[in-house]
Design a protein around this motif. Structure first.
Motif, PDB file in Angstrom:
ATOM      1  N   GLN A 100     -65.379  37.125  -5.687  1.00 15.27           N
ATOM      2  CA  GLN A 100     -64.387  37.197  -4.609  1.00 15.27           C
ATOM      3  C   GLN A 100     -63.116  37.820  -5.177  1.00 15.27           C
ATOM      4  O   GLN A 100     -62.884  37.791  -6.386  1.00 15.27           O
ATOM      5  CB  GLN A 100     -64.073  35.788  -4.089  1.00 15.27           C
ATOM      6  CG  GLN A 100     -65.286  35.016  -3.630  1.00 15.27           C
ATOM      7  CD  GLN A 100     -65.942  35.656  -2.416  1.00 15.27           C
ATOM      8  OE1 GLN A 100     -65.258  36.088  -1.497  1.00 15.27           O
ATOM      9  NE2 GLN A 100     -67.250  35.707  -2.416  1.00 15.27           N
ATOM     10  N   ALA A 101     -62.273  38.344  -4.323  1.00 16.10           N
ATOM     11  CA  ALA A 101     -61.013  38.935  -4.777  1.00 16.10           C
ATOM     12  C   ALA A 101     -60.166  37.922  -5.538  1.00 16.10           C
ATOM     13  O   ALA A 101     -59.479  38.265  -6.496  1.00 16.10           O
ATOM     14  CB  ALA A 101     -60.238  39.494  -3.585  1.00 16.10           C
ATOM     15  N   SER A 102     -60.231  36.655  -5.144  1.00 17.61           N
ATOM     16  CA  SER A 102     -59.440  35.619  -5.804  1.00 17.61           C
ATOM     17  C   SER A 102     -59.975  35.243  -7.187  1.00 17.61           C
ATOM     18  O   SER A 102     -59.322  34.523  -7.928  1.00 17.61           O
ATOM     19  CB  SER A 102     -59.392  34.370  -4.926  1.00 17.61           C
ATOM     20  OG  SER A 102     -60.702  33.867  -4.724  1.00 17.61           O
TER      21      SER A 102
END
Length: 105
Positions: A100-102
């Motif tokens: 995920q981007a996070s």
């Protein structure tokens, strides 16, 4: 975690053990040539039970063609091959299925 792998099995295991609480996968980059352009055997990388999954990106010799074509001295070509390997680490990370981007730090 992601890094250019050059057969450092102890480092791979150590990184995976030390970072197990913080990472959900490890991505590595390998190649069939060393930084001097000489062939080397492909490492047999397998998933172990240390921490999560392992994703591998194997760079073909053609990935380094830009180094041979543009740079004259052997030192410059070696530095170019090192840069290509290190810059390809992000491509290996992109192959991790559940990223995920996070997840990026």
């Amino acid at each position: 975690d992601a890094f250019a792998f050059n057969g450092e099995w102890d480092m791979l295991e150590l990184r995976r053990r030390e970072l197990a609480a913080y990472i959900n996968a490890t991505a590595i980059v390998t190649s069939g040539v060393n930084f001097h352009g000489q062939p080397r055997p492909e490492p047999h990388v397998t998933v172990d039970s240390v921490a999560g999954k392992l994703t591998r990106l194997s760079l073909p010799p053609s990935a380094f063609s830009v180094c041979s074509a543009r740079l004259g001295s052997p030192r410059n070509r070696a530095e170019c091959r090192l840069a290509v390997s290190k810059n390809s680490v992000a491509l290996a990370v992109d192959r991790v299925a559940d990223i995920q981007a996070s997840d990026w730090v």
